[in-house]
Design an enzyme around this catalytic site. Structure first.
Site, PDB file in Angstrom:
ATOM      1  N   SER A  57       0.850  -1.183   0.000  1.00  0.00           N
ATOM      2  CA  SER A  57       0.000   0.000   0.000  1.00  0.00           C
ATOM      3  C   SER A  57       0.885   1.232   0.000  1.00  0.00           C
ATOM      4  O   SER A  57       1.724   1.388  -0.880  1.00  0.00           O
ATOM      5  CB  SER A  57      -0.948  -0.033   1.207  1.00  0.00           C
ATOM      6  OG  SER A  57      -1.886   1.031   1.146  1.00  0.00           O
ATOM      7  N   MET A 101      -0.160   1.342   5.154  1.00  0.00           N
ATOM      8  CA  MET A 101      -0.979   1.627   6.317  1.00  0.00           C
ATOM      9  C   MET A 101      -1.934   0.477   6.588  1.00  0.00           C
ATOM     10  O   MET A 101      -2.336  -0.245   5.681  1.00  0.00           O
ATOM     11  CB  MET A 101      -1.822   2.889   6.078  1.00  0.00           C
ATOM     12  CG  MET A 101      -1.057   4.179   6.013  1.00  0.00           C
ATOM     13  SD  MET A 101      -2.142   5.538   5.472  1.00  0.00           S
ATOM     14  CE  MET A 101      -3.527   5.369   6.623  1.00  0.00           C
ATOM     15  N   ASP A 136      -4.404  -4.742   6.218  1.00  0.00           N
ATOM     16  CA  ASP A 136      -4.786  -5.606   5.106  1.00  0.00           C
ATOM     17  C   ASP A 136      -3.635  -6.553   4.772  1.00  0.00           C
ATOM     18  O   ASP A 136      -2.496  -6.131   4.586  1.00  0.00           O
ATOM     19  CB  ASP A 136      -5.145  -4.767   3.883  1.00  0.00           C
ATOM     20  CG  ASP A 136      -5.687  -5.618   2.735  1.00  0.00           C
ATOM     21  OD1 ASP A 136      -6.260  -6.689   3.014  1.00  0.00           O
ATOM     22  OD2 ASP A 136      -5.535  -5.195   1.567  1.00  0.00           O
TER      23      ASP A 136
END
Length: 361
Positions: free
Chosen positions: A176, A294, A297
């Protein structure tokens, strides 16, 4: 401690001690006002200044010492990309790019991320559902504590066209915030006959198309967006196309992917958790890597993959822009080995040579 690390530590301490000091840079007064109105609702953010162009932004950086900046891509006189390049050379700091979803804007956004921008968000569009700039405050708070990549004068070496190595496992990668540059560095180490590889990266759909288009001509493997029913092949890297779809492995023991239309998983679509969980039935045929980003996930899916015999690698804290997703995967006992970014590509390749059912020594 290096000069870069010292700057990072001072900035992180300053950001942690009070509101995140934010500079808004956009040539549209209306857009600046919209961003300010969203940010001023969050007590974690203090908007210290606005700027309508590069020269105003430079002066505002010197005068107000912001922790983080939002930067428009398309500006008069000097583009956001050119300003970012100069900023990163002379006064590196966390920058969140703000882009339209045009084809040109998306391509420039990907280049900005590769040049050191922490994140790129899209400008609101007519008819867009949901609140404009939702989640921007969270991104800025994380960005204020991010490790910033300084530009280098040398490009990574292009790998040999064919390795002749016996890769026995597939590679799954998820990332990410900060992972655009990380993925580019990893794939620069991959040969033309690399292991079959799937990548899920958190970005809007047009950005992902531009990401694949940027990577394909500069690395040895073939890189493209995945299509429903694609067979995984050596020498190919398939990227989740995003939009309404997750990139998953098909059920059963074949090596085909499916584009799964469904709700967000772990707060994202495409989701790293969705991809990892879908491959658990192939556990000992998998090498999984979780990169800077961040949130959480991918953490649960990676832990499940590891329990099924997958080899799992996490990007080290020191080399992450944001040590969020890897940290959560480690806390869930999902990481076999921590690896610095500059060694991550080689570590993936070595793990992919491990025979099915075995663990690396």
């Amino acid at each position: 401690m290096s000069a870069q690390d010292n700057r990072y530590e001072k900035r992180a301490l300053a950001a942690a001690s009070g509101p995140v000091r934010t500079l808004i840079v956009d040539d549209s007064r209306t857009m600046r006002g919209l961003i300010r109105s969203v940010l001023e609702r969050d007590p974690r953010i203090e908007v210290v200044a606005e700027a309508g162009g590069a020269s105003e932004a430079r002066d505002a950086v010197n005068a107000h010492q912001p922790h983080v900046m939002t930067l428009d891509i398309e500006m008069p006189s000097m583009s956001g990309l050119e300003f970012l390049d100069r900023l990163m050379r002379h006064r590196p700091m966390p920058v969140v790019m703000v882009s339209t979803l045009t084809k040109a804007g998306s391509a420039i956004a990907i280049e900005a991320l590769a040049k050191g921008a922490v994140e790129c968000i899209q400008k609101p569009t007519i008819g867009q559902s949901g609140a404009p700039f939702a989640g921007l405050a969270d991104i800025l708070v994380a960005a204020a504590n991010a490790r910033i990549k300084l530009p280098t004068s040398m490009a990574p070496p292009r790998p040999v066209s064919q390795s002749g190595r016996q890769f026995q496992r597939m590679c799954l990668l998820g990332g990410s915030t900060g992972a655009v540059d990380a993925i580019e560095q990893i794939l620069a180490r991959f040969p033309a006959d690399c292991p079959p590889t799937l990548i899920t990266q958190h970005m809007p759909e047009p950005f992902l198309a531009s990401f694949a288009a940027r990577l394909n001509p500069i690395v040895a493997p073939t890189v493209r967006l995945a299509r429903d029913g694609d067979e995984l092949r050596h020498g190919e890297v398939l990227i989740a196309p995003g939009g309404a779809y997750h990139l998953n492995m098909q059920p059963g023991f074949g090596r085909r992917v499916s584009l799964f239309e469904g709700p967000k998983v772990s707060g994202h679509r495409p989701s790293v958790d969705s991809m990892f969980q879908s491959a658990c039935h192939l556990g000992d045929q998998i090498v999984a890597g979780i990169l800077t980003g961040m949130g959480r996930d991918g953490a649960e899916g990676m832990a499940n993959l590891r329990s099924k015999g997958a080899i799992t690698l996490g990007q080290s804290r020191e080399s992450c822009v944001v040590f969020g997703m890897p940290r959560m995967a480690g806390e869930m006992d999902g990481v076999d080995q921590w690896v610095d970014l500059d060694a991550f590509g080689d570590a993936l390749l070595k793990a992919a040579e491990t025979p099915v059912g075995a663990k690396p020594r």
